[in-house]
Design a protein around this motif. Structure first.
Motif, PDB file in Angstrom:
ATOM      1  N   GLN A   9       0.828  -1.214   0.000  1.00  0.00           N
ATOM      2  CA  GLN A   9       0.000   0.000   0.000  1.00  0.00           C
ATOM      3  C   GLN A   9       0.861   1.263   0.000  1.00  0.00           C
ATOM      4  OE1 GLN A   9      -2.763  -0.334   3.269  1.00  0.00           O
ATOM      5  NE2 GLN A   9      -3.916  -1.996   2.297  1.00  0.00           N
ATOM      6  N   SER A  30       1.284   1.444 -10.858  1.00  0.00           N
ATOM      7  CA  SER A  30       0.738   0.861 -12.082  1.00  0.00           C
ATOM      8  C   SER A  30       1.798   0.261 -12.987  1.00  0.00           C
ATOM      9  CB  SER A  30      -0.038   1.927 -12.859  1.00  0.00           C
ATOM     10  OG  SER A  30       0.809   3.018 -13.203  1.00  0.00           O
ATOM     11  N   ASP A  79       5.317  -9.547  -8.049  1.00  0.00           N
ATOM     12  CA  ASP A  79       4.001  -9.021  -7.674  1.00  0.00           C
ATOM     13  C   ASP A  79       3.110 -10.186  -7.279  1.00  0.00           C
ATOM     14  OD1 ASP A  79       4.738  -6.483  -8.270  1.00  0.00           O
ATOM     15  OD2 ASP A  79       3.636  -6.333 -10.151  1.00  0.00           O
ATOM     16  N   HIS A 100      -2.687  -8.557 -11.274  1.00  0.00           N
ATOM     17  CA  HIS A 100      -2.178  -7.757 -10.170  1.00  0.00           C
ATOM     18  C   HIS A 100      -3.198  -6.662  -9.825  1.00  0.00           C
ATOM     19  CE1 HIS A 100       0.347  -4.545  -8.299  1.00  0.00           C
ATOM     20  NE2 HIS A 100       0.811  -5.599  -7.671  1.00  0.00           N
ATOM     21  N   PRO A 101      -3.648  -6.582  -8.572  1.00  0.00           N
ATOM     22  CA  PRO A 101      -4.708  -5.616  -8.233  1.00  0.00           C
ATOM     23  C   PRO A 101      -4.356  -4.179  -8.583  1.00  0.00           C
ATOM     24  CG  PRO A 101      -4.368  -7.180  -6.440  1.00  0.00           C
ATOM     25  CD  PRO A 101      -3.275  -7.405  -7.414  1.00  0.00           C
ATOM     26  N   GLY A 102      -3.076  -3.807  -8.581  1.00  0.00           N
ATOM     27  CA  GLY A 102      -2.711  -2.429  -8.878  1.00  0.00           C
ATOM     28  C   GLY A 102      -2.459  -2.162 -10.344  1.00  0.00           C
ATOM     29  N   ASP A 119      -3.793 -11.693  -7.672  1.00  0.00           N
ATOM     30  CA  ASP A 119      -5.034 -12.061  -6.989  1.00  0.00           C
ATOM     31  C   ASP A 119      -5.437 -13.463  -7.410  1.00  0.00           C
ATOM     32  OD1 ASP A 119      -6.066 -11.868  -9.512  1.00  0.00           O
ATOM     33  OD2 ASP A 119      -7.122  -9.981  -9.165  1.00  0.00           O
ATOM     34  N   GLY A 130      -1.438  -7.665  -4.610  1.00  0.00           N
ATOM     35  CA  GLY A 130      -1.109  -6.247  -4.766  1.00  0.00           C
ATOM     36  C   GLY A 130       0.217  -5.868  -4.148  1.00  0.00           C
ATOM     37  N   ASP A 131       0.753  -6.710  -3.249  1.00  0.00           N
ATOM     38  CA  ASP A 131       2.057  -6.425  -2.651  1.00  0.00           C
ATOM     39  C   ASP A 131       3.174  -6.721  -3.642  1.00  0.00           C
ATOM     40  OD1 ASP A 131       0.757  -5.738  -0.367  1.00  0.00           O
ATOM     41  OD2 ASP A 131       1.291  -7.547   0.750  1.00  0.00           O
TER      42      ASP A 131
END
Length: 361
Positions: free
Chosen positions: A245, A314, A346, A355-357, A349, A281-282
């Motif tokens: 985050q 991103s 990465d 990748h969530p981001g 999910d 996402g990490d």
């Protein structure tokens, strides 16, 4: 030497010692330069010799004599021959250097292969560069593999440089690539790498056996299983950094262990994998000390954590590593003092492996 010789001629001609015949000394100037200084140095030495010859001829009022013109003709012939010879030698050396570089690139592709862009639970990218040589192989090592036990990665740093370090890299990576697929225990994979290095150093007549026996290797093994965790076995290596985050977390080992090859010098508790959260996402960065120990002109270390936080979320793993690479080069003015190796992963999910981001295509 060529310029010292030319200076000696100038001193002789402009002093009462000018009765010494200095023509052969000036002719030898471009010839010596051709041996040691290449085409540009040969032209520089020839121009200097010509200028000195003209100056001394004027000073001694020798223009119009056969001796002056003979010296000039000999100087011109030797300069031309020296320039042609030095150019040919330089071209041959450049060809040999290009061949060596092609061999180095081929070796790099065999030993340090780029990691797959996507494994089972992670997207990945790698970067490796040897300091100051332009070659992409040195004492740093990295690899990644999709195994029945999860995605496994290794990053390490062999003590020393040169061919002995490359040999140790090849041995350690060979052991990892073999046993990462068959050993369910991450510690046992590390032990296999240690055993391979010890076995290679004990072989009579092994390549640079003394360097292998005296060296050691820091190494970090990481495993990303189905669960949202990462398991680490750290043997004296810089701790990985997790970007969660937008903030950096350092995954320090709870029980530090010695590097490979130094086990007999320390009394440590039995090694076991240590688990840390790794959510979708990490981002996780594994690196060698050449990254964090890179210094600028003011002797300041490279702020790796800050550089990671400044890169947009991103970006893809390969773009992220390229941003870090450029930041590292800016910090060091393009002069790396140590080898650099990095792997970025990465955590994906569970739905679609995205990748969530990441920005949708």
């Amino acid at each position: 030497m060529p310029f010292a010789l030319a200076l000696a001629v100038l001193v002789i001609e402009l002093t009462p010692a000018h009765f010494v015949y200095t023509g052969p000394f000036l002719v030898a100037t471009p010839a010596l330069a051709a041996v040691t200084m290449g085409p540009k140095g040969t032209l520089s030495a020839a121009a200097l010799a010509l200028a000195i010859s003209a100056t001394t001829a004027t000073f001694n009022q020798a223009w119009g004599t056969l001796q002056v013109y003979t010296n000039l003709l000999a100087l011109a012939m030797v300069s031309l021959a020296g320039f042609i010879t030095s150019s040919a030698v330089q071209a041959r050396r450049q060809s040999e250097l290009d061949q060596v570089r092609r061999i180095a690139v081929a070796a790099q592709k065999v030993i340090l292969r780029p990691v797959p862009e996507q494994l089972g639970h992670v997207r990945a990218a790698s970067l490796g560069l040897a300091a100051g040589t332009g070659a992409q192989i040195g004492g740093d090592l990295y690899a990644a593999a999709k195994t029945p036990y999860g995605d496994r990665l290794i990053v390490g740093d062999v003590r020393g440089k040169g061919l002995a370090a490359v040999h140790a890299v090849a041995v350690a990576l060979g052991a990892f690539r073999e046993f990462a697929h068959y050993e369910d225990d991450l510690v046992e994979v590390m032990n296999r790498c240690t055993a391979a290095l010890r076995r290679e150093a004990a072989v009579p007549g092994a390549f640079d056996q003394e360097a292998l026996m005296e060296g050691f290797t820091t190494a970090l093994l990481a495993q990303v299983p189905d669960e949202h965790v990462v398991q680490l076995v750290n043997r004296g290596h810089p701790p990985p950094l997790k970007l969660h985050q937008g903030r950096i977390e350092t995954l320090m080992p709870a029980s530090p262990l010695p590097p490979l090859g130094l086990e007999d010098l320390f009394t440590c508790p039995p090694a076991k994998p240590e688990s840390y959260p790794l959510s979708p996402g990490d981002r996780l960065l594994l690196y060698t000390d050449g990254v964090i120990e890179a210094r600028d002109r003011d002797n300041h270390f490279f702020a790796l954590a800050q550089a990671m936080e400044e890169i947009p979320a991103s970006t893809s793993p390969s773009e992220f590593l390229e941003e870090l690479h450029q930041a590292l080069l800016r910090h060091t003015d393009g002069h790396l003092a140590d080898d650099v190796a990095m792997i970025l992963v990465d955590r994906l999910d569970e739905e679609g492996g995205r990748h969530p981001g990441a920005v949708p295509a």
